[in-house]
Design an enzyme around this catalytic site. Structure first.
Site, PDB file in Angstrom:
ATOM      1  N   SER A   1       0.861  -1.187   0.000  1.00  0.00           N
ATOM      2  CA  SER A   1       0.000   0.000   0.000  1.00  0.00           C
ATOM      3  C   SER A   1       0.897   1.236   0.000  1.00  0.00           C
ATOM      4  O   SER A   1       2.082   1.152   0.377  1.00  0.00           O
ATOM      5  CB  SER A   1      -0.845  -0.006   1.278  1.00  0.00           C
ATOM      6  OG  SER A   1      -1.518   1.224   1.448  1.00  0.00           O
TER       7      SER A   1
ATOM      8  N   TYR B   1      -2.536  -1.211  10.322  1.00  0.00           N
ATOM      9  CA  TYR B   1      -2.439  -1.298   8.857  1.00  0.00           C
ATOM     10  C   TYR B   1      -1.100  -0.751   8.378  1.00  0.00           C
ATOM     11  O   TYR B   1      -0.403  -1.384   7.577  1.00  0.00           O
ATOM     12  CB  TYR B   1      -3.606  -0.511   8.243  1.00  0.00           C
ATOM     13  CG  TYR B   1      -3.777  -0.698   6.754  1.00  0.00           C
ATOM     14  CD1 TYR B   1      -4.441  -1.805   6.242  1.00  0.00           C
ATOM     15  CD2 TYR B   1      -3.277   0.243   5.858  1.00  0.00           C
ATOM     16  CE1 TYR B   1      -4.616  -1.972   4.877  1.00  0.00           C
ATOM     17  CE2 TYR B   1      -3.447   0.088   4.487  1.00  0.00           C
ATOM     18  CZ  TYR B   1      -4.115  -1.017   4.002  1.00  0.00           C
ATOM     19  OH  TYR B   1      -4.284  -1.178   2.650  1.00  0.00           O
TER      20      TYR B   1
HETATM   21  P1  NAD Z   1     -11.594  -5.946  -0.443  1.00  0.00           P
HETATM   22  O1  NAD Z   1     -12.197  -5.818   0.897  1.00  0.00           O
HETATM   23  O2  NAD Z   1     -12.363  -5.503  -1.641  1.00  0.00           O
HETATM   24  O3  NAD Z   1     -11.141  -7.446  -0.693  1.00  0.00           O
HETATM   25  C1  NAD Z   1     -10.422  -8.160   0.276  1.00  0.00           C
HETATM   26  C2  NAD Z   1     -10.404  -9.619  -0.072  1.00  0.00           C
HETATM   27  O4  NAD Z   1      -9.714 -10.298   0.995  1.00  0.00           O
HETATM   28  C3  NAD Z   1     -11.794 -10.251  -0.177  1.00  0.00           C
HETATM   29  O5  NAD Z   1     -11.797 -11.248  -1.177  1.00  0.00           O
HETATM   30  C4  NAD Z   1     -11.973 -10.899   1.204  1.00  0.00           C
HETATM   31  O6  NAD Z   1     -12.841 -12.019   1.165  1.00  0.00           O
HETATM   32  C5  NAD Z   1     -10.538 -11.330   1.482  1.00  0.00           C
HETATM   33  N1  NAD Z   1     -10.307 -11.537   2.894  1.00  0.00           N
HETATM   34  C6  NAD Z   1     -10.545 -10.678   3.922  1.00  0.00           C
HETATM   35  N2  NAD Z   1     -10.260 -11.265   5.087  1.00  0.00           N
HETATM   36  C7  NAD Z   1      -9.832 -12.520   4.795  1.00  0.00           C
HETATM   37  C8  NAD Z   1      -9.419 -13.615   5.579  1.00  0.00           C
HETATM   38  N3  NAD Z   1      -9.417 -13.559   6.920  1.00  0.00           N
HETATM   39  N4  NAD Z   1      -9.069 -14.763   4.958  1.00  0.00           N
HETATM   40  C9  NAD Z   1      -9.111 -14.849   3.607  1.00  0.00           C
HETATM   41  N5  NAD Z   1      -9.499 -13.835   2.810  1.00  0.00           N
HETATM   42  C10 NAD Z   1      -9.861 -12.691   3.405  1.00  0.00           C
HETATM   43  O7  NAD Z   1     -10.208  -5.174  -0.350  1.00  0.00           O
HETATM   44  P2  NAD Z   1      -9.256  -4.473  -1.454  1.00  0.00           P
HETATM   45  O8  NAD Z   1      -9.437  -3.013  -1.312  1.00  0.00           O
HETATM   46  O9  NAD Z   1      -9.403  -5.118  -2.772  1.00  0.00           O
HETATM   47  O10 NAD Z   1      -7.837  -4.805  -0.811  1.00  0.00           O
HETATM   48  C11 NAD Z   1      -7.000  -5.830  -1.299  1.00  0.00           C
HETATM   49  C12 NAD Z   1      -5.591  -5.562  -0.848  1.00  0.00           C
HETATM   50  O11 NAD Z   1      -5.147  -4.310  -1.381  1.00  0.00           O
HETATM   51  C13 NAD Z   1      -5.435  -5.463   0.675  1.00  0.00           C
HETATM   52  O12 NAD Z   1      -4.226  -6.071   1.074  1.00  0.00           O
HETATM   53  C14 NAD Z   1      -5.383  -3.965   0.912  1.00  0.00           C
HETATM   54  O13 NAD Z   1      -4.691  -3.644   2.088  1.00  0.00           O
HETATM   55  C15 NAD Z   1      -4.627  -3.515  -0.319  1.00  0.00           C
HETATM   56  N6  NAD Z   1      -4.811  -2.104  -0.641  1.00  0.00           N
HETATM   57  C16 NAD Z   1      -6.057  -1.616  -0.902  1.00  0.00           C
HETATM   58  C17 NAD Z   1      -6.187  -0.273  -1.179  1.00  0.00           C
HETATM   59  C18 NAD Z   1      -7.517   0.343  -1.491  1.00  0.00           C
HETATM   60  O14 NAD Z   1      -7.583   1.588  -1.525  1.00  0.00           O
HETATM   61  N7  NAD Z   1      -8.565  -0.431  -1.723  1.00  0.00           N
HETATM   62  C19 NAD Z   1      -5.058   0.565  -1.198  1.00  0.00           C
HETATM   63  C20 NAD Z   1      -3.823   0.014  -0.925  1.00  0.00           C
HETATM   64  C21 NAD Z   1      -3.704  -1.315  -0.648  1.00  0.00           C
END
Ligand code: NAD
Length: 259
Positions: free
Chosen positions: A141, A154
């Site tokens: 991130s 986080y």
């Molecule tokens: P999201 O909530 O849309 O998706 C998260 C996914 O992880 C889902 O499929 C969920 O089922 C799965 N998940 C959650 N807890 C779990 C567990 N205990 N066991 C197995 N699977 C689990 O989130 P996103 O925004 O797509 O985020 C994905 C990654 O990208 C994360 O690591 C997040 O930190 C990172 N990220 C997101 C952003 C953003 O702005 N959305 C920015 C930077 C980094």
């Protein structure tokens, strides 16, 4: 040559789902994962199945129990014979001042994003190095490079994921395996939508004000990144042209970390 096999953790939503889509279109076999039972994602498997010629299989595993990610990687290897590409994507968020930060949320965030990446890498890397080709992509991130208030677990976890990325990259450097961290800024996904509600409570603002004044404030483009932009980078990292990119943090953040 057998088809490439990719394991994408947390791939039923948001960024992980976009990456799984892209790999399916590239005719990879894709191991999908989340913590829900397989029945919940039958439609998703059908949707990805028609995109390419690789097999799409869903593996439930709750990565809050971090060693479950080792069992997950082992199950994928047992099914497909190997893993070529590991994307450690699963991640969760909690917004709260440090004084009130619940112990359980701290433990869960570290387990889902950091511990599970460690265990999945340990299970996947030996096969990659034995075959002389592999790609490990950790979805870190902008918060792996910069801090924001109220996100202690986080930010700490994502910085640690960056450290893990660099270390494993050095260990695998001569073995045909690259290890990189993609560092997105704000991407519009369910994770961010939930955060808007949490931030509104913490800052005492409306959800629209949170998007304008808090969420997009550090992102100079003032626009959300799209999940597909992250997926395209993941695909590029899997190409042979990316063989010299390793140990890198690749920012896709609308200019956030330029400041
Ligand atoms: P999201 O909530 O849309 O998706 C998260 C996914 O992880 C889902 O499929 C969920 O089922 C799965 N998940 C959650 N807890 C779990 C567990 N205990 N066991 C197995 N699977 C689990 O989130 P996103 O925004 O797509 O985020 C994905 C990654 O990208 C994360 O690591 C997040 O930190 C990172 N990220 C997101 C952003 C953003 O702005 N959305 C920015 C930077 C980094």
């Amino acid at each position: 040559m057998s088809k490439r096999v990719a394991l994408v953790t947390g791939s039923t939503s948001g960024i992980g789902l976009a990456i799984a889509h892209k790999f399916a279109e590239m005719n990879y076999c894709v191991a999908l994962n989340s913590f829900e039972p397989a029945e919940s994602h039958a439609a998703l498997i059908d949707e990805l199945d028609v995109l390419g010629t690789g097999e799409i299989v869903y593996f439930p595993a709750d990565l809050a129990n971090a060693p479950a990610s080792r069992a997950l990687a082992e199950a994928v290897i047992a099914h497909f014979g190997h893993i070529d590409v590991l994307v450690n994507n699963a991640g969760i968020q909690k917004v709260a001042p440090i004084e009130d930060f619940p112990d359980e949320d701290w433990r869960r965030i570290v387990a889902v994003s950091l511990d599970s990446a460690f265990h999945a890498i340990r299970a996947s890397l030996p096969g990659m190095t034995a075959r002389g080709w592999g790609r490990i992509i950790n979805i870190a991130s902008a918060h792996g490079l910069r801090a924001s208030p109220f996100k202690s677990a986080y930010v700490a976890t994502k910085h640690a994921v960056v450290g893990l990325t660099k270390t494993v990259a050095l260990e695998a450097a001569e073995k045909g395996v690259t290890v990189n961290a993609i560092c997105p800024g704000y991407v519009w996904t369910p994770l961010v939508a939930k955060q808007v509600a949490d931030q509104a409570r913490v800052h005492g603002l409306t959800e629209d004000e949170v998007i304008r004044q808090v969420i997009l404030a550090p992102q100079p483009t003032k626009q959300f990144v799209q999940p597909e932009e992250i997926a395209e980078m993941a695909a590029y990292l899997c190409s042979d042209w990316a063989r010299s990119i390793t140990g890198s943090t690749i920012s896709i953040d609308g200019g956030w970390t330029a400041k």
